[in-house]
Every structure is written in C-alpha cells, then in structure tokens.
Design a protein around this motif. Sequence first.
Motif, PDB file in Angstrom:
ATOM      1  N   ARG A  83       0.798  -1.231   0.000  1.00 65.74           N
ATOM      2  CA  ARG A  83       0.000   0.000   0.000  1.00 65.74           C
ATOM      3  C   ARG A  83       0.829   1.279   0.000  1.00 65.74           C
ATOM      4  O   ARG A  83       0.333   2.347  -0.322  1.00 65.74           O
ATOM      5  CB  ARG A  83      -0.973   0.006   1.179  1.00 65.74           C
ATOM      6  CG  ARG A  83      -0.311  -0.032   2.541  1.00 65.74           C
ATOM      7  CD  ARG A  83      -1.233  -0.692   3.538  1.00 65.74           C
ATOM      8  NE  ARG A  83      -2.453   0.071   3.711  1.00 65.74           N
ATOM      9  CZ  ARG A  83      -2.772   0.746   4.811  1.00 65.74           C
ATOM     10  NH1 ARG A  83      -1.933   0.747   5.833  1.00 65.74           N
ATOM     11  NH2 ARG A  83      -3.894   1.379   4.934  1.00 65.74           N
ATOM     12  N   THR A 115      -9.494  -1.238  -2.516  1.00 68.36           N
ATOM     13  CA  THR A 115      -8.485  -0.877  -1.504  1.00 68.36           C
ATOM     14  C   THR A 115      -7.068  -1.226  -1.965  1.00 68.36           C
ATOM     15  O   THR A 115      -6.089  -0.759  -1.380  1.00 68.36           O
ATOM     16  CB  THR A 115      -8.722  -1.586  -0.142  1.00 68.36           C
ATOM     17  OG1 THR A 115      -8.495  -2.992  -0.316  1.00 68.36           O
ATOM     18  CG2 THR A 115     -10.116  -1.347   0.388  1.00 68.36           C
ATOM     19  N   LEU A 116      -6.967  -2.060  -2.995  1.00 71.71           N
ATOM     20  CA  LEU A 116      -5.630  -2.423  -3.479  1.00 71.71           C
ATOM     21  C   LEU A 116      -5.051  -1.340  -4.391  1.00 71.71           C
ATOM     22  O   LEU A 116      -3.885  -1.426  -4.797  1.00 71.71           O
ATOM     23  CB  LEU A 116      -5.678  -3.761  -4.229  1.00 71.71           C
ATOM     24  CG  LEU A 116      -5.910  -4.987  -3.350  1.00 71.71           C
ATOM     25  CD1 LEU A 116      -6.202  -6.212  -4.201  1.00 71.71           C
ATOM     26  CD2 LEU A 116      -4.717  -5.252  -2.447  1.00 71.71           C
ATOM     27  N   ASN A 117      -5.887  -0.341  -4.710  1.00 69.69           N
ATOM     28  CA  ASN A 117      -5.413   0.800  -5.501  1.00 69.69           C
ATOM     29  C   ASN A 117      -4.746   0.354  -6.807  1.00 69.69           C
ATOM     30  O   ASN A 117      -3.675   0.843  -7.177  1.00 69.69           O
ATOM     31  CB  ASN A 117      -4.429   1.614  -4.636  1.00 69.69           C
ATOM     32  CG  ASN A 117      -4.359   3.053  -5.103  1.00 69.69           C
ATOM     33  OD1 ASN A 117      -5.189   3.494  -5.897  1.00 69.69           O
ATOM     34  ND2 ASN A 117      -3.359   3.775  -4.628  1.00 69.69           N
ATOM     35  N   ASP A 151      -3.310  10.657  -0.681  1.00 68.73           N
ATOM     36  CA  ASP A 151      -3.830   9.958  -1.859  1.00 68.73           C
ATOM     37  C   ASP A 151      -4.975   9.012  -1.481  1.00 68.73           C
ATOM     38  O   ASP A 151      -5.316   8.097  -2.220  1.00 68.73           O
ATOM     39  CB  ASP A 151      -2.707   9.175  -2.541  1.00 68.73           C
ATOM     40  CG  ASP A 151      -2.107   8.129  -1.624  1.00 68.73           C
ATOM     41  OD1 ASP A 151      -2.518   8.056  -0.447  1.00 68.73           O
ATOM     42  OD2 ASP A 151      -1.234   7.373  -2.080  1.00 68.73           O
ATOM     43  N   GLU A 197      -4.291  -4.356   7.385  1.00 70.54           N
ATOM     44  CA  GLU A 197      -4.847  -3.977   6.081  1.00 70.54           C
ATOM     45  C   GLU A 197      -3.833  -4.074   4.956  1.00 70.54           C
ATOM     46  O   GLU A 197      -4.185  -4.064   3.791  1.00 70.54           O
ATOM     47  CB  GLU A 197      -5.349  -2.535   6.156  1.00 70.54           C
ATOM     48  CG  GLU A 197      -6.804  -2.430   6.499  1.00 70.54           C
ATOM     49  CD  GLU A 197      -7.317  -1.046   6.168  1.00 70.54           C
ATOM     50  OE1 GLU A 197      -7.604  -0.807   4.992  1.00 70.54           O
ATOM     51  OE2 GLU A 197      -7.392  -0.238   7.090  1.00 70.54           O
ATOM     52  N   GLY A 198      -2.552  -4.123   5.347  1.00 68.88           N
ATOM     53  CA  GLY A 198      -1.505  -4.111   4.331  1.00 68.88           C
ATOM     54  C   GLY A 198      -1.241  -5.465   3.696  1.00 68.88           C
ATOM     55  O   GLY A 198      -0.474  -5.551   2.745  1.00 68.88           O
ATOM     56  N   GLU A 230       3.707   3.411  -4.843  1.00 68.78           N
ATOM     57  CA  GLU A 230       2.883   4.027  -5.882  1.00 68.78           C
ATOM     58  C   GLU A 230       3.122   3.318  -7.222  1.00 68.78           C
ATOM     59  O   GLU A 230       4.257   2.975  -7.550  1.00 68.78           O
ATOM     60  CB  GLU A 230       3.280   5.509  -5.991  1.00 68.78           C
ATOM     61  CG  GLU A 230       2.583   6.286  -7.064  1.00 68.78           C
ATOM     62  CD  GLU A 230       1.080   6.481  -6.817  1.00 68.78           C
ATOM     63  OE1 GLU A 230       0.628   6.267  -5.675  1.00 68.78           O
ATOM     64  OE2 GLU A 230       0.374   6.827  -7.765  1.00 68.78           O
ATOM     65  N   LYS A 257      -3.942   0.210 -10.522  1.00 72.20           N
ATOM     66  CA  LYS A 257      -4.067   1.199 -11.593  1.00 72.20           C
ATOM     67  C   LYS A 257      -2.951   1.045 -12.618  1.00 72.20           C
ATOM     68  O   LYS A 257      -2.034   0.244 -12.428  1.00 72.20           O
ATOM     69  CB  LYS A 257      -4.079   2.608 -11.013  1.00 72.20           C
ATOM     70  CG  LYS A 257      -2.890   2.955 -10.167  1.00 72.20           C
ATOM     71  CD  LYS A 257      -3.110   4.311  -9.535  1.00 72.20           C
ATOM     72  CE  LYS A 257      -2.004   4.638  -8.587  1.00 72.20           C
ATOM     73  NZ  LYS A 257      -2.145   5.902  -7.930  1.00 72.20           N
ATOM     74  N   VAL A 281      -4.879   6.833   0.736  1.00 74.92           N
ATOM     75  CA  VAL A 281      -4.287   5.736   1.514  1.00 74.92           C
ATOM     76  C   VAL A 281      -3.354   6.323   2.572  1.00 74.92           C
ATOM     77  O   VAL A 281      -3.455   6.028   3.750  1.00 74.92           O
ATOM     78  CB  VAL A 281      -3.515   4.748   0.592  1.00 74.92           C
ATOM     79  CG1 VAL A 281      -2.904   3.624   1.408  1.00 74.92           C
ATOM     80  CG2 VAL A 281      -4.436   4.184  -0.473  1.00 74.92           C
TER      81      VAL A 281
END
Lengths: 178, 884
Positions: free
Chosen positions: A22, B512-514, A140, B484-485, A25, B516, A142
């Motif tokens: 997480r 939640t895993l973002n 962002d 959560e990680g 990026e 992209k 998160v």
Amino acid sequence: MSTIRRFRAMDLFRFNNINLDRYTETYDVQFYLNYMCKWPDLFTVAESPADTLMGYNMGKLEGEGELWHGHVTALTVAPECRRLGLARGLMRGLEEASEKIHNCYFVDLFVRPSNSVAVSMYEAMGYILYRQVIDYYMSDGVMPSEYAYDMRKALPRDVDKKSIVPVKHPVHVEDTFF
Amino acid sequence: MESRQLRPIYSALEQSNPKHALRECDKLLRKHPNLHGARALKAFILARAGEIQEALALGQSLLDTPAAMGNMHVYRSLSMTYRALARPQEEIQVYKAALELNPNNETMLCDVFMAAARNRLFKEQHQAAVQLNKLYDDQKYLWWMTVSLYLQAKYLDQEAAKVQLMLAERLIEKLVDRLKSTEELRVYLDVLDEQGKYEQMVKVMGAQGQLAKMIANDPDLVTLRISLLVKIEDWEKAMEAAVATLDERDNWADYKLYIEALVASISRGTDKSDQEKAVFSVQANLQKWAATTGRARGARLAQVALSTQLFAAGITDIAESPEKLVWSYIEAFKHKAICYPDVMQFIVAHIGNTKDSQREATLNYYQQQLEQQLSETRSSASQDENHAQAWVTLEKLRYLVQALKGDTDPGSWLAGIDALLAFGLTSAKARKKQAACSDMALVASQRIIQAAFFAYGEAETREQLHSALFKSLCVMEAGIRLNEGNFLLKLYAIRIYLYLSCYERARAIYETLNIKNIQLDTLGHLIVGHGISLGCFAADLELCYKSISFYDKFRSRMLNDIQSVYEEETYSNIQDFLEFQSNLVQSMQHDCTHRYALRGEGLEFGSSKETLAKWKEADVSSIEHTEESLDTLHDNRDTLVMGLLTPHNMKQWNLEVLTRSMPMPGRGWIQAFSLVPQIMHHLVCADADALRTKAAKLATLIDRDALEFSEADLLFARGIVELTSLYIKATDKNDIADHLDKLLDSINANLPEDDFDSQPNALFMLSSDAIRNLSAATELFTYMVSLRHALAAQRLPAANIVGPALSQTRKRALKLVNQLRSWIDKNGRLLIEEQWLNEDACAAVSRFVVESQKDTFAMVSKACTTSWLRSVRNILMHWEQCTF
C-alpha cells in the motif's frame, strides 16, 4: 542475496508482488520508461533465486555544477523480502553509479518522517537531514498528507562536504526543484 | 501573413476547443480556399475528431501539391495528422516531400528516421540514418545506422540478416576505441551475439583501459562476461571470473553461473579425483563466502543449488545430501520470510530428480524434521517476530511436503489450524499487527480452502464447500482487519467472495488495493467481467472504461518512448521496449476487457430508436478476429502474484486455479464475444448472409471451446445463436414459434424458482448459480428486446408475436426477482448462521469463528447478504427499465 540488475520494461508485467504494497505508488507506464531511457543505470531491480522480483530503486540525475547529484525517486522492497538488507544493497548500487559513472557531488532523497524504519536506515547509511520540505506529500486516500525530510549523503567529489550543510528553516516544494 | 491568419485556429486548439478551431478553419478557407496551412490544420482537427476519411482526403490533396510542403505550418500539421491517424508511411511522405524542397535538411531527415523508428519501419529508418551519417559529422548517426541494421536482421529479413549484421559489426569496429558508454558497447555485443560470435564477445569484454572500467562499473556486463565464458564452454575461465566477482559481491546470478560451469565441466570429465577436487574447491569457496558477514544466505543457498544440480547430473557420490543442506539452510534462515521461496524450488527440483523409491524417504525426512521442530517453534512463537516468522516458514514447508506426498485427506490439511488461527488472529502479537501473524492467517486460509476442495469438491457435496469457503472468508477478513496491508489476504478474499457470488464486497476489497495503470492489464482479470456475470453491469462497465482508457492512453503515447531511446542514446532499451509495447498493445486482457465493455454497453437500455442506432453504428469491423490475429495476443495476466505454496503444475493444489469462479477468458471466449456484437449489428442492418455466417461460427466456437466459458456465458451465447435462427426464420410468422419458445424457455429456466424460499438448498443455489444464471437470462432478454425492435422495423408480423411473449416473460421475471430480493433480505443472514456456520465442515474453524470472531462473522455475513442484494436489486432495476 539476489541478482541486482537493470530494470526492464518487461518487469512491469510482474512487479505486482512489490507494488501491491500500500505504500508503493504505481505510476504511469511512461514514467517508468522515461527513467529507463534517461538513467538506465540508476533504475535497478533485485531478483530472487526463484526468479521473482524483490524490490527496485528508481533514480535520476539532476542539478548543475556543485549541485550535480543522484536522486532517489522510489525505493521499495516486497513485504516478503524485507529485513534482508536489500534496500541498502539497492541504495549502494545507486550511490556507486552516481559516484563512479556520473561523478556526482551527492545523493539525495525525500522520505516521510513517519516512515521511521526508512529514516533510520538512511541515517545508518550516512544520510543526514538536510532540510524539511513543507506539504511535500499529498494525501492519496491511503496515506496522509505530510511534510518531507530531504536527506543527503555527500560523495567523495564533494571534498568539503558543502552539499550536506543543513538548511535550518523548512522550505517549500518549489524550492527543491533543480 | 499566414501565421497571423492561422492564429485564431491555433488559439482555439490551445484552448482545447476543436469545434471552434474547425469553425475558424472553415471561415478562413471560405475566403482563401487554397491556404495550405489552414487545410493542413483542418486535416489535423478532423483526424483528432475521428473524421478519418475526410482527414485522409484533405491530407492527400496536400501531398499531391508539392509546393505546399515548403510551408512549415503544413509540414507540422500534416505530419501530426498522419501520426494521429497512425499512418506512418504517409507521415514519412510528408517529410520526404519537404526534403525535396529543402534537400539535406538535418531536422527533416531526423524526422524521417524517428517516424520510421517509432513505427518499426526498420528499413526506412536505416535509409534515413545512412543519409544523416553521410551528411553530418555526428557519431550518433553511425549508431543509429548500426542499430537499424541490427533490428532489420533480427526482426525482418532473415536472408539478408547475415550481411546486415556483418555490416553493422564493421561499422562498430571503426568506433570500438571511441565507445562513450556501455550503451554503445551493448549494441556491439548484441550484434556479435546475434551472429553467435561469443568468443569475440569475450575478447571485447576483456579489453583494457576505459572500456574495462566501464564494464567493471556495470553489474549486468560483469555477469554477462561470465555467462559468455560458460557459453563458449571455457569452464575454467568462467569459474575464475565467477570467483573473482563473487569475492567482490554477493550476486545470485554469478553463483548460478559458477555452479553451472562446475557441473558442466565435471560432467564431461571421467577422472574421479579431478571431479572431487573441482567440487571440493567450489564447496570451499562457498563455505568461505558463507562465513563472510552478510553473505551467508547467498553462499549457503548456492551450496543447496550445487548439491541439487550434482544430483540432477547423476554425480551423487561427491554431492552432499541436498535434503540435509536444505534443512540446514532452513534452520539458519527460517526466521526470514524469504526462506520458504528460497528453498521451495530446490525441494521440488530434488524430489523431481529422485527415483520413486527414494522420493518417499526424502519426503519422510522433511516430515520428521518438521514434526520435531514445529511443536518447539509453536511454543516459542510469542517470544519475538523471528520466532513467529520461523513458525510460518515451517508451516509453509509442511504445506509443500503434504502436497508433494500427494496428501488429499482434508483432515490432515486442517491439522494444527487451531493453533495458527489463535496465534495469527487473537494473540497479543496479532493485535500489534506483527507481519508474521497475518501470514499465519493467510496460511490458515489456504489450508481451509485446500481442505474444502478435497472434502467437498465433488458435485454432490458442494453445499458444504460453500460453508467451508465462507469460514475461510471469516479468517481472511479477520486477518485484513488486523493488518490492512496484507494484499495476499485481500487477493484470496476477492476470489472467495466472487466464488460465493458476492460482487460488491469483492469489488470493495479490490478498490483498496489501488490497482491502476499497468496493473489494470496484469491484475484487472481479478474483477473485470465478474460484475456482468453477477448483475452489477454498470459497475463493471465503469471499470472496463477505466482500463480501456489506460490502454488508449498508452497506445497514443507509446511511440514517443522509442523515439526517446534514440534521442537519449540508450540503445539497450530498444528490444525491451519493442517487446513490451507489443505485449501491451496486443494484450489478451485488453481484448477481454473490451469485449466485456461491449457486453456492458449491450445491456444499457434505451428507446427502440436508440437501441437500433447503437447496434447499427457499432464499429464491428475492428473486432473481427482470425486465427492469426488471435495468435498475436499476449497473456500478461499475473497469476503468480497469488503466492502459491506449491508449484503451479500441481493442479489439485493450485489454489489460484481452484478458486476461480469462472474460467479465465481465452482465445475462444474473445472470439465468441467479438461475434455477438457483430451478429447484433448484422441483424439490425438486415444482413442475413453475414448473420448466418457469424452465427454458425459462434455455434462452432462454443462447442469447440466450451471449457473456456462459464455455464452462464454458454447459456447466453447459445441464446444468441438461437436468437439469430429466430430472426432468419422470421419471414413466416409460424416458423419462429419453436425458436421463440426455446429462447423463452431458456430465460424462464434461469429465473429464480417460484418456490425458491422453500428450497432446502436455497442458500447454496443463491451463492452458486442463481444470480449468475439470472444475470445471463437478463442479458439474453435485453438482446431479445433489441431483436424485437429490429423485427418491428423490418418484419412487423414477427415482432407482433415476439413482443407479447417478451412482455409476459418480463412480468414473470419481475415477480420472481422481486421475490428473490425479499427472500435474501429476510433470510440471508439467518441462513448463513444456520447453515454455513453450524455445518460440520471444518469444525475447528467453526468453533474458532463462533468463539472469537463474532464481529468478523457478522461483518462477513452482512457483506455476503448485502452483495447478493445489490446484485439482485440491480437486476430487478434492469428488468423494470427494460420496457418496449
């Protein structure tokens, strides 16, 4: 222990075990390709004996005259591969390339002060807090917004260690552009 | 003068107002019809607006006017027009025409080169480089020539390759003393490599002076040199080079080459004492490096690799026992998370190379070691993170050993799970978010899933399978709540929620895993398409659009990346970039996502006129596939990220495959769902011949590649074939009755049963097929409405038969779907508690959930119910809107 080699575009298809973390990026493809194009020897990846990617370090060169330096853009290690000294190994690679190939004066990086593990590692590697940068990190969704530590390590070319004389007052992001 | 006249057009473009820019163009051209700059700008604006034919015609008229090319406004605008239209040959024509008026113009020649390079026109890029090199004294152009020759040889003309490579080699030989960077050296090495001149490569790399310094500072080249020595079978020098390198650095690739050189050299020798001497020497070096601070892991794993390879080569008497070395490695590094992935490949390789009689003994050895250490490690886990991690490592090994032993007993897969759950989810360390604890929760979940499939994988026991999987979800959600990680817990949770037909919660976790950018290509498969199959049509379509926009953005920008390589002179990137671009442009996931988007759009409801216009205007020619075009697709989907504890080829233990709720779409699926929009287009355009051909193709495909389709997709695709037959026969109203009945039967059979609430296995039906079948029936009904609109426009009597029948079906569907919605609302959570928590399946896990995870149970139970409700409500809304 791992194989440290240049990052390749094809690695983008298999770096999820690192980038699903997480705090890491995932940028536009062009961002990675641009680094590979411009600074191929400063963008390295560590590969495990099982041929999976373990972590990578993206760096670039910037500045002029005595401000000519290597900059760490992103350093990240897959959760499974932490506590192995991999980040240090990748940093050493960037420092060596900055020193021996590109003849830089120093290496610098930005880090969240809340990332105490990273800050301690950089300090142990000889980096000092050069200055604080106001509102450097934007939220962002998160991670929260935060100011940054701008940390530096002088390379042998900076004989008088001028590059690491700390700036007392915090600066704004626009003051950090080279 | 012209610049002033064109200024309003440029201003409008700068303000991103192409409509205004076009109006300005037209205004100017009315006054000055032959103003070339304005015509070129208009071509550009039209190209960007998708008015391709008009843009091409205007462009061609300018190309046919040689004098126009001397105008820089035309030069720039027209070349950009052709770039926007992906017409490189015409773009180059613009530059060449301009060059005729400005012979030898360096910028224009560079433009030709770059246009060719961006578009893989290697011959053209070579010609431009030759001209540049002839005219200008810049060493860069010589490299451009060389690289172009190399690329032609590699990718184009196999017959001419030899000459091209020789030519490239000669060009570089002139420069070899003046190499500026390792990038140039790499070009030279590539040229030699392509010719198989490995000895010469070694010679080049052995040079002294500046070049030697450059190589020494480039870790990849240091390793390349060793690998070349191995390739030319100069084992002694390869080992010498490896030792020299390993004395300086701890690099796995060098260890591998060192061992490869040794094993290859002694495999050819016959003298036993020489063999022993060589092996002992390597072992001594490995021991020396292992004793160096910070280097133990690499050197000791190299010892494991050495013994495994010696065994594989049949040199067993000199080798140390691989299993003992593996175990010794585990003892030393079990407190590191990397330990398990480090040793897994060697355990699997050694077992694979061992005779049947020995295999069991080896596995028993591991099992005994594990039994001895596990209880001790469990009891010391609370001491610190190292001990807890050691436990996780041993648990992973136990998992592998069980799989390698072929263990399919659900009981033994669940053995020890209570301890894992207790420590991983309820201990003080777990509350402190210790990483090893969430790994324990993950291993426990994997064990539950594995046991569930062994116990209840058969059709007659699948009800219990869902109960067990629900419990695994409770464990995973509890793990996610604590940490959560941990993305692996999330990946498995997504898979299991979808398996239980719960789209909404799966999607929420996915968000939640973002995920992209490039990850949409590699990980999009986790969720894309599942919304369509679970009634969440709009949500899926939104995600498809996000992915398609990523692909479009990449396509529009990717050409610049190749150009940058030449500009930056970092030639080592070229092949990698070409391969990457080709994989992403011809991505299988792209085509799957695109077809799902088309399905989503097919489900969007509108008036009769809008629906017919949608299908009529659909650009179906771009999705026509041939076997050849399918062959070019690349599967970039990342399935390895699931962190399997067993090798992928062990099918019964491959959780990534077992937890798929529907087959991964492949070539057949892409072809089939490319045909559906084509069929609808031909149907609306009343092209019966094309329709027959496409429907026959679809029928063949779904028979041939049935395994690539989910049951619901098969139902829908078969419905489309039937729908086509109905349309074709619709000239005589009596003829359509059979087809209409079949279609409506197929829809009715997949609506919820009238007495759904009294079914004893209603919860199982809901979580397995009910929503999926209902979604497919809904999709088919929507297409039947389109059919009815087409018939109303073309064959009214048939439409008058189809219409009332559809109304009746719709009425029934509304009633049944509404009943289902109420039933879920009222009974969902209650039944989960009654049937899924209190089942015998995985009793230890049930106890754990009841005793210590009540909140998580309530949360998961609510998430499942809410997800089902969301799906059914969406479907209900769709039927409500589906009027005609």
